[in-house]
Design a protein around this motif. Structure first.
Motif, PDB file in Angstrom:
ATOM      1  N   GLY A 387      -2.278   9.417  10.832  1.00  0.00           N
ATOM      2  CA  GLY A 387      -3.047  10.317   9.978  1.00  0.00           C
ATOM      3  C   GLY A 387      -3.694   9.604   8.807  1.00  0.00           C
ATOM      4  O   GLY A 387      -3.921   8.392   8.834  1.00  0.00           O
ATOM      5  N   ASN A 388      -3.979  10.375   7.753  1.00  0.00           N
ATOM      6  CA  ASN A 388      -4.669   9.838   6.578  1.00  0.00           C
ATOM      7  C   ASN A 388      -3.716   9.290   5.514  1.00  0.00           C
ATOM      8  O   ASN A 388      -4.160   8.818   4.470  1.00  0.00           O
ATOM      9  CB  ASN A 388      -5.556  10.920   5.953  1.00  0.00           C
ATOM     10  CG  ASN A 388      -6.649  11.365   6.888  1.00  0.00           C
ATOM     11  OD1 ASN A 388      -7.199  10.557   7.642  1.00  0.00           O
ATOM     12  ND2 ASN A 388      -6.961  12.663   6.869  1.00  0.00           N
ATOM     13  N   GLY A 389      -2.413   9.389   5.751  1.00  0.00           N
ATOM     14  CA  GLY A 389      -1.459   8.913   4.762  1.00  0.00           C
ATOM     15  C   GLY A 389      -1.280   9.886   3.610  1.00  0.00           C
ATOM     16  O   GLY A 389      -1.730  11.043   3.658  1.00  0.00           O
ATOM     17  N   VAL A 390      -0.626   9.407   2.567  1.00  0.00           N
ATOM     18  CA  VAL A 390      -0.309  10.224   1.392  1.00  0.00           C
ATOM     19  C   VAL A 390      -0.749   9.455   0.156  1.00  0.00           C
ATOM     20  O   VAL A 390      -0.592   8.236   0.104  1.00  0.00           O
ATOM     21  CB  VAL A 390       1.214  10.510   1.332  1.00  0.00           C
ATOM     22  CG1 VAL A 390       1.597  11.189   0.023  1.00  0.00           C
ATOM     23  CG2 VAL A 390       1.636  11.372   2.511  1.00  0.00           C
ATOM     24  N   PRO A 391      -1.345  10.121  -0.849  1.00  0.00           N
ATOM     25  CA  PRO A 391      -1.696   9.411  -2.086  1.00  0.00           C
ATOM     26  C   PRO A 391      -0.493   8.660  -2.651  1.00  0.00           C
ATOM     27  O   PRO A 391       0.643   9.154  -2.604  1.00  0.00           O
ATOM     28  CB  PRO A 391      -2.156  10.534  -3.023  1.00  0.00           C
ATOM     29  CG  PRO A 391      -2.638  11.608  -2.102  1.00  0.00           C
ATOM     30  CD  PRO A 391      -1.749  11.530  -0.886  1.00  0.00           C
ATOM     31  N   ALA A 392      -0.753   7.452  -3.176  1.00  0.00           N
ATOM     32  CA  ALA A 392       0.336   6.595  -3.639  1.00  0.00           C
ATOM     33  C   ALA A 392       1.213   7.265  -4.689  1.00  0.00           C
ATOM     34  O   ALA A 392       2.430   7.071  -4.711  1.00  0.00           O
ATOM     35  CB  ALA A 392      -0.241   5.286  -4.194  1.00  0.00           C
ATOM     36  N   GLU A 393       0.607   8.073  -5.567  1.00  0.00           N
ATOM     37  CA  GLU A 393       1.388   8.706  -6.633  1.00  0.00           C
ATOM     38  C   GLU A 393       2.289   9.823  -6.124  1.00  0.00           C
ATOM     39  O   GLU A 393       3.116  10.352  -6.860  1.00  0.00           O
ATOM     40  CB  GLU A 393       0.456   9.246  -7.717  1.00  0.00           C
ATOM     41  CG  GLU A 393      -0.495  10.340  -7.268  1.00  0.00           C
ATOM     42  CD  GLU A 393      -1.802   9.808  -6.696  1.00  0.00           C
ATOM     43  OE1 GLU A 393      -2.725  10.621  -6.505  1.00  0.00           O
ATOM     44  OE2 GLU A 393      -1.892   8.573  -6.442  1.00  0.00           O
ATOM     45  N   GLU A 394       2.154  10.217  -4.834  1.00  0.00           N
ATOM     46  CA  GLU A 394       2.960  11.309  -4.287  1.00  0.00           C
ATOM     47  C   GLU A 394       3.997  10.825  -3.286  1.00  0.00           C
ATOM     48  O   GLU A 394       4.703  11.639  -2.697  1.00  0.00           O
ATOM     49  CB  GLU A 394       2.049  12.347  -3.633  1.00  0.00           C
ATOM     50  CG  GLU A 394       1.059  12.996  -4.602  1.00  0.00           C
ATOM     51  CD  GLU A 394       0.258  14.110  -3.948  1.00  0.00           C
ATOM     52  OE1 GLU A 394       0.729  14.664  -2.939  1.00  0.00           O
ATOM     53  OE2 GLU A 394      -0.826  14.424  -4.445  1.00  0.00           O
ATOM     54  N   ASN A 438       2.297   3.917   2.823  1.00  0.00           N
ATOM     55  CA  ASN A 438       1.107   3.974   3.673  1.00  0.00           C
ATOM     56  C   ASN A 438       0.964   2.662   4.430  1.00  0.00           C
ATOM     57  O   ASN A 438       0.858   1.586   3.827  1.00  0.00           O
ATOM     58  CB  ASN A 438      -0.138   4.241   2.829  1.00  0.00           C
ATOM     59  CG  ASN A 438      -0.139   5.641   2.236  1.00  0.00           C
ATOM     60  OD1 ASN A 438       0.119   6.614   2.940  1.00  0.00           O
ATOM     61  ND2 ASN A 438      -0.401   5.747   0.937  1.00  0.00           N
ATOM     62  N   ALA A 439       0.997   2.740   5.754  1.00  0.00           N
ATOM     63  CA  ALA A 439       0.905   1.546   6.594  1.00  0.00           C
ATOM     64  C   ALA A 439      -0.542   1.079   6.673  1.00  0.00           C
ATOM     65  O   ALA A 439      -1.474   1.891   6.709  1.00  0.00           O
ATOM     66  CB  ALA A 439       1.452   1.833   7.988  1.00  0.00           C
ATOM     67  N   HIS A 440      -0.723  -0.230   6.692  1.00  0.00           N
ATOM     68  CA  HIS A 440      -2.065  -0.804   6.788  1.00  0.00           C
ATOM     69  C   HIS A 440      -2.668  -0.505   8.162  1.00  0.00           C
ATOM     70  O   HIS A 440      -2.071  -0.788   9.198  1.00  0.00           O
ATOM     71  CB  HIS A 440      -2.007  -2.311   6.564  1.00  0.00           C
ATOM     72  CG  HIS A 440      -3.352  -2.979   6.634  1.00  0.00           C
ATOM     73  ND1 HIS A 440      -4.317  -2.780   5.668  1.00  0.00           N
ATOM     74  CD2 HIS A 440      -3.882  -3.828   7.566  1.00  0.00           C
ATOM     75  CE1 HIS A 440      -5.392  -3.482   5.982  1.00  0.00           C
ATOM     76  NE2 HIS A 440      -5.153  -4.126   7.141  1.00  0.00           N
ATOM     77  N   GLY A 441      -3.837   0.096   8.184  1.00  0.00           N
ATOM     78  CA  GLY A 441      -4.525   0.405   9.424  1.00  0.00           C
ATOM     79  C   GLY A 441      -3.951   1.594  10.159  1.00  0.00           C
ATOM     80  O   GLY A 441      -4.306   1.852  11.318  1.00  0.00           O
TER      81      GLY A 441
END
Length: 457
Positions: A387-394, A438-441
């Motif tokens: 997916g699109n991941g999660v914002p780093a601050e969350e 968040n994983a790269h790619g």
């Protein structure tokens, strides 16, 4: 230095050193001048000079001694007083009161005497001359105890300075440590409470640090105890309400089944909506009841599970669910046998929650990657969606109960923010840990670490 201990220690030590240097300057250098410049007439030299002139006076008369004394520095004159045969001081000065007994004791029979003048050692001489004339001289030979002490300090200036610096350093270190240690204990306590450990108490660590700090620790512990109690009551209330909701929900599902049996096709769309809402409520209640009542919910891990086999079984069960979104699993398992202590199906439920989340937030036609690695005495499980991941601050907040990111708030996305919270508590009860990044790619990667059973024996 950025720490409170370092600033307190350095500040107190510099203050002590400056005070020592200032005291030395005021009481020694300003008072006595440069210690490297010694007076010509100091100690025995001055005494020998006086006795030589007294012998000359015996021959040449009182005027010789008067002329010699007039040529001396003022500070030497202040230490020598002389009375001629008429009872007058040779320089016309007033005699100190404490010097009178010494002058009275000097005569033809007692030509030398000793005593104290203003608490200073002094010596008196009687010098007879031709005829009936005579000269009586009193010389203040010693120094007061205070002056002798200052002279001693002056001669040993550098040694005393080094000792004072070391002593003040040790005292300041102890003082700074004593004052900053309670702050360190409070910082540790606040961090543990912020991390959710409401059972931690700081009062035992601050015992013996004074009344004020003791009261602060007691207030802090009282606050955490009240928070722990209120949160426990809140969880119990949620569980009680959830239990109560199950009864009307069960009756609703029974009524829904009866309505569907009547085969009224015009009502099918509405009945489907009611069925989805009922299922949604059932899932919420099930997840709420899975949450422990308290953070210290410790029950024995009396079962064993093999991680590779468990994940393979879960992936096989979820293939049909993934096929609806045309997703496929990519599994990379470890060759070792990974045995983990567990309790019932708690670990199975946590892993299933993580896999379902990965399916839920992966796009149509994406993939879910499951990677298992053996690391010394533990195993690491990475579940990564596309997916699109999660914002780093969350990334930390997603483990809080009922928390959902903005992208996941809609009812269509499913879920209500309990899956990761349950998984985190389950991993903690298994003495493991869970984190997300968040994983790269790719999308979000949830990493779980669990301790392995020791099978060496």
């Amino acid at each position: 230095m950025s720490s409170l201990f370092g600033r307190m220690f350095l500040g107190a030590w510099l203050t002590a050193v400056i005070m020592v240097l200032s005291a030395v300057y005021i009481t020694h250098i300003r008072e006595f001048g440069d210690p490297r410049q010694k007076d010509r007439w100091e100690g025995p030299e001055l005494f020998r000079e006086i006795t030589d002139n007294l012998r000359m006076t015996r021959r040449h008369g009182t005027d010789h001694f008067r002329h010699w004394l007039e040529r001396q520095p003022k500070k030497i004159q202040q230490r020598i007083f002389a009375i001629d045969g008429s009872g007058a001081e040779v320089l016309g000065r007033a005699l100190p009161r404490s010097m009178a007994p010494l002058f009275s004791a000097l005569n033809y029979r007692n030509r030398e005497t000793r005593g104290l003048v203003d608490k200073k050692p002094s010596v008196g001489f009687f010098i007879p001359q031709r005829g009936s004339d005579s000269l009586r001289v009193v010389f203040i030979a010693g120094k007061s105890k205070e002056e002798l002490l200052l002279r001693f300090l002056l001669r040993n200036f550098w040694q005393i300075l080094v000792l004072a610096t070391l002593a003040s350093g040790l005292a300041c270190y102890w003082l700074a440590r004593y004052l900053s240690k309670p702050m360190d204990n409070l910082r540790v306590a606040t961090r543990r409470v912020a991390a959710g450990d409401l059972s931690y108490r700081v009062a035992p660590a601050l015992h013996g640090h004074g009344r004020e700090l003791g009261e602060l620790a007691a207030d802090f512990d009282s606050m955490t105890a009240q928070l722990q109690e209120s949160m426990g009551e809140q969880r119990r209330l949620i569980k009680d309400v959830s239990h109560e909701l199950r009864s009307p929900l069960a009756r609703l599902q029974v009524a829904l089944g009866i309505a569907r049996q009547k085969n009224v096709q015009a009502l099918d769309p509405e009945l489907d909506k009611i069925g989805k809402a009922a299922d949604y409520l059932e899932d919420i209640i099930a997840d709420i009841l899975s949450l422990p009542v308290s953070g210290s919910d410790e029950r024995p891990l009396d079962d064993v599970v093999e991680i590779n086999s468990l994940l393979a079984a879960l992936i096989d069960d979820l293939k049909d669910e993934a096929a609806i979104k045309q997703l496929h699993f990519v599994s990379q398992c470890d060759d070792h046998e990974l045995l983990v202590a567990t309790r019932g199906s708690s670990l199975t439920a946590a892993l299933e929650n993580i896999l379902r989340n990965a399916i839920k937030y992966s796009p149509q036609g994406g993939r879910v990657t499951v990677n298992v690695q053996h690391r010394k005495n533990e195993c690491q499980i990475d579940v990564t969606d596309s997916g699109n991941g999660v914002p780093a601050e969350e990334l930390q907040a997603i483990f809080r109960p009922f928390y959902r990111t903005d992208e996941a708030r809609s009812r269509e996305s499913g879920g209500f923010g309990l899956g990761l919270a349950i998984a985190q508590r389950t991993l903690a009860q298994h003495h493991g840990k869970i984190e997300a990044f968040n994983a790269h790619g790719a999308g979000l990667c949830v990493r779980m670490t669990l301790p392995l059973l020791d099978t060496s024996f």
